[in-house]
Design an enzyme around this catalytic site. Sequence first.
Site, short mmCIF file in Angstrom:
data_model
loop_
_atom_site.label_atom_id
_atom_site.label_comp_id
_atom_site.label_asym_id
_atom_site.label_seq_id
_atom_site.Cartn_x
_atom_site.Cartn_y
_atom_site.Cartn_z
N HIS A 2 10.86 -29.52 11.76
CA HIS A 2 11.10 -29.39 10.33
C HIS A 2 10.91 -27.94 9.91
CE1 HIS A 2 11.46 -31.08 6.27
NE2 HIS A 2 10.53 -30.21 5.90
N ASP A 15 7.76 -35.84 3.05
CA ASP A 15 7.15 -34.54 3.31
C ASP A 15 6.12 -34.23 2.24
OD1 ASP A 15 6.56 -31.97 4.09
OD2 ASP A 15 8.49 -31.11 3.52
N GLY A 16 4.89 -33.95 2.68
CA GLY A 16 3.87 -33.52 1.73
C GLY A 16 2.58 -34.30 1.85
N GLY A 60 2.25 -25.24 1.71
CA GLY A 60 1.70 -26.25 2.60
C GLY A 60 0.26 -26.58 2.23
N GLY A 61 -0.26 -27.66 2.83
CA GLY A 61 -1.66 -28.00 2.67
C GLY A 61 -2.03 -28.72 1.39
N HIS A 77 15.16 -27.77 5.64
CA HIS A 77 14.93 -28.20 4.27
C HIS A 77 15.06 -26.99 3.35
CE1 HIS A 77 11.70 -29.84 1.24
NE2 HIS A 77 12.90 -29.82 0.72
#
Length: 216
Positions: A32, A174-175, A143-144, A65
Amino acid sequence: MIKIAPSILSADFSRLGEEVERLESEGADWIHVDVMDGMFVPNITIGPAVIEAIRPWTSLPLDVHLMIASPERYIKQFADAGADLITIHVEATEDIDNTIQLIHSLGKKAGLSLNPETPFSRVEPYLNFIDLLLVMTVHPGFGGQSFMPIGLSKISSARKTFDLLGSNAELEVDGGINRSTGKQCIDAGATVLAAGSALFGCPNMREEMELWRNMR
């Protein structure tokens, strides 16, 4: 079979090719790749040149993405660079139909994504024409972040719609994905889990990915 798509946003960028190679050896299904432009989202990551650089390091599908404004401007560059799946945001363009057609015309699979606040109805008209729907369970750009349960109802709605259409499209999330949230998404109907920190931060990535695949 559930697919696992580690996000290289959490990889060591100083040795990105080796990181991608490692992901394949550890048993990842897809790679990804989060592309951010500093306009659609408040961060900047990578562009087509990086896709081209990592392409020789893996035979796995590159799941690109695009979190960028007016993505139609750059579809051909990412396709030429080696992307296999190209996902755009419904919030990022007014030319969704033509952009989906463009992606397909270049021999690539086309995906749509929607942000946590975006209603499922925004993607419904296009579900019969895409190969992948990506449901964001965090605000895109960094991210995170922690998982937002608001995405679960969209996953369920998408699963029902795809089944009614007889579509084989993948349903990706995603996430904030980890063992707990991943199981919730799979139970709601997801088929692909994209994750960064939860995979790169674990001591045994292969074992962790195999555990996720068997959570159904």
